[in-house]
Design an enzyme around this catalytic site. Structure first.
Site, PDB file in Angstrom:
ATOM      1  N   ASP A  37       0.868  -1.171   0.000  1.00  0.00           N
ATOM      2  CA  ASP A  37       0.000   0.000   0.000  1.00  0.00           C
ATOM      3  C   ASP A  37       0.912   1.229   0.000  1.00  0.00           C
ATOM      4  OD1 ASP A  37      -2.393   1.600   0.393  1.00  0.00           O
ATOM      5  OD2 ASP A  37      -1.741   1.834   2.460  1.00  0.00           O
ATOM      6  N   THR A  81       0.034   4.968   1.085  1.00  0.00           N
ATOM      7  CA  THR A  81      -0.066   5.937   2.171  1.00  0.00           C
ATOM      8  C   THR A  81       0.144   5.280   3.525  1.00  0.00           C
ATOM      9  OG1 THR A  81      -1.651   7.182   0.847  1.00  0.00           O
ATOM     10  CG2 THR A  81      -1.516   7.722   3.181  1.00  0.00           C
ATOM     11  N   ASP A  98      -1.872  -0.769   5.886  1.00  0.00           N
ATOM     12  CA  ASP A  98      -2.118  -0.215   7.223  1.00  0.00           C
ATOM     13  C   ASP A  98      -3.541   0.239   7.469  1.00  0.00           C
ATOM     14  OD1 ASP A  98      -2.098   2.019   5.552  1.00  0.00           O
ATOM     15  OD2 ASP A  98      -1.289   3.325   7.113  1.00  0.00           O
TER      16      ASP A  98
END
Length: 536
Positions: free
Chosen positions: A212, A214, A415
């Site tokens: 991922d 960000t 996250d």
């Protein structure tokens, strides 16, 4: 014990995915009333104000707000939502107020659908958990067969008893979990929580790492990268100081980044100004030296304030292509300049990716809900093999399914709430330290420190664990084959065979418990630090 370590119960997962608030404001008979979240129905008009989490999927009927969608889309910058725009449950209203027509509620809302997807993925994974034990059990009939053959050939019960004192499955069944426990302990000492033996096995098998963006490869915090002044007499530093002077009372991520950039200047300066006017989802405005200053989006400066920007299109387009977010500064009715910001890369992201390649990873990809321009700039900076941008949570999981169908063994690192289906649906999932609760729950490996270098450390540990287990397997087979052969030929008494078998089993167990060959906490940290220093 393994099952308990690997997964929490479904009840805990459901509890974590309950809405952040138990009560929701809705319009009923022309009045705003507060009801239990379970009582919200399709067609209700839901009211969500600053600081509240949107509890339904729906369409904005009225109002305007800045919505932080990072948990669902990975978008690093809060987005403006107004009449006609779609909104997702689980996202946060940072500023403003919205009236939302509820289209999907309860189990049909995005957060609940993600929870269902996670639970389905966990169920699929658990079907292969007993395969290792079955393999060890298959060796028992072989030993019994050898004992029978020894009796038929020799008619010596002592030889048969000696053969039955030794077998393969004891050492295999005992040493393998002990080796995994030693590895999990070493992982914990190095800032990683590994939730079971299978997580290490799959991490060692992974050939494709998917990140991922960000909060994983990036810090998740905006940083000023460029300050471009268009008017003579104003420097880039003046532009930052002017913007920071009026933004310092505003807590939008863009404003915080500009204020921080001003503080870091060699000569920060504060410009006295009149009262600051906050325009929701647009920007701020004030008066400095009798002239109106506006700081905000292009729509705010160009359309609402009537300040032309077309003359500087070339610079603006270049910054957009570089994947940067722009803040426009108008002063005295003219475009004074633009400030460009970007979600900053972690200082050791590139080093970590290079290390993963050295550890046998063939492909490294990035998935994000962020804008393609920003994603492309980051992918090029890190030397990634490919990237996919503008994704929704289900899109990430679909891409992983397609990769898996092509034979890839995927480790996914994320996250956010939006990463939970991908984390649990991948071959192995790794969650970042500051991730959402559901992401940490859905993952197989949870990092205990906010350091992406731990991802490569986990891979190195998994490979070392596999080497330890393989070497224990070879020792077990070699030693017990020798003992069984000697017992069958009558060279060992039952007592001697028992002593040798149990002695070698204990020795292999102690070797596994000591974690022979596993990287230790200090060496893992020092290696990562050294590589980070070289990169810097």
């Amino acid at each position: 014990l393994s099952s308990s370590i690997e997964r929490r119960s479904d009840e805990l997962l459901k509890h974590l995915l309950k809405p952040a608030v138990d009560e929701v404001w809705v319009e009923r008979n022309g009045e705003e009333v507060q009801v239990d979240a379970d009582e919200v129905r399709v067609g209700d008009t839901v009211i969500v104000a600053t600081g509240a989490v949107i509890p339904v999927d729906g369409t904005v009927l009225g109002g305007e707000a800045l919505v932080n969608e990072a948990t669902m889309t990975g978008e690093s910058v809060p987005v403006a939502r107004r009449r006609g725009d779609a909104v997702l449950s689980g996202t946060l209203v940072e500023e403003g107020r919205l009236r939302i027509y509820a289209e999907k509620v309860g189990a049909q809302a995005a957060v609940a659908r993600i929870a269902d997807f996670v639970e389905q993925s966990l169920a699929v994974k658990s079907k292969t958990q007993l395969e290792a034990a079955r393999m060890a059990d298959r060796l028992v009939p072989m030993v019994l067969g050898l004992a029978g053959a020894t009796w038929l050939v020799s008619r010596d019960w002592q030889r048969v008893a000696a053969v039955l004192q030794a077998d393969y499955s004891c050492a295999l069944k005992l040493s393998t979990p002990v080796a995994f426990k030693a590895a999990m302990y070493a992982a914990g000492k190095s800032g990683m929580l590994v939730k079971g033996a299978k997580a290490l096995e799959r991490l060692a098998e992974a050939d494709t790492f998917v990140f991922d963006k960000t909060g994983t490869l990036s810090t998740g915090r905006l940083e000023v990268t460029d300050s471009v002044a268009f008017k003579p007499g104003y420097s880039p530093e003046d532009l930052i100081n002017l913007a920071a002077s009026v933004e310092e009372h505003y807590f939008h991520p863009l404003a915080l980044a500009v204020v921080e950039a001003s503080r870091r200047l060699e000569k920060p300066r504060h410009f006295d100004h009149k009262e600051v006017e906050f325009i929701v989802a647009h920007g701020v405005a004030s008066v400095i030296d009798g002239r109106r200053i506006v700081v905000g989006s292009r729509h705010f400066v160009e359309d609402d304030e009537g300040i032309p920007v077309a003359a500087h299109r070339e610079v603006i387009d270049r910054l957009h292509v570089e994947g940067k977010t722009l803040l426009y500064i108008g002063f005295g009715g003219e475009l004074l300049g633009v400030i460009a910001l970007r979600d900053g890369l972690r200082s050791n992201s590139a080093v970590t990716i290079r290390r993963l390649r050295r550890l046998g990873v063939r492909r490294v990809l990035m998935l994000t809900g962020d804008h393609p321009e920003r994603a492309r700039a980051m992918a090029e900076a890190l030397g990634l093999d490919a990237f996919h941008a503008g994704l929704m949570p289900q899109d990430k999981a679909s891409i992983l399914q397609a990769l898996a169908a092509d034979g890839a063994r995927i480790a996914f690192v994320g996250d956010g709430v939006n990463d939970a289906p991908a984390l649990s649906g991948a071959h192995v999932g790794i969650s970042m330290h500051n991730g959402a609760d559901v992401a940490r729950l859905a993952s197989d490996v949870a990092l205990l420190e906010d350091d992406i270098a731990r991802v490569a450390d986990a891979r190195a540990l998994a490979l070392a664990t596999r080497r330890l287990i393989d070497s224990n397997f070879k020792l077990t087979v070699g030693l017990n084959t020798t003992i069984l052969s000697a017992a069958a030929f009558g060279w060992l008494t039952p007592v001697a065979a028992s002593a040798l078998h149990n002695g070698t089993t204990i020795a292999i167990l102690l070797r596994a418990l000591a974690g022979a060959g596993l990287p230790r906490g200090p060496s893992v940290r020092n290696e990562s630090a050294a590589q980070g220093g070289v990169a810097a």
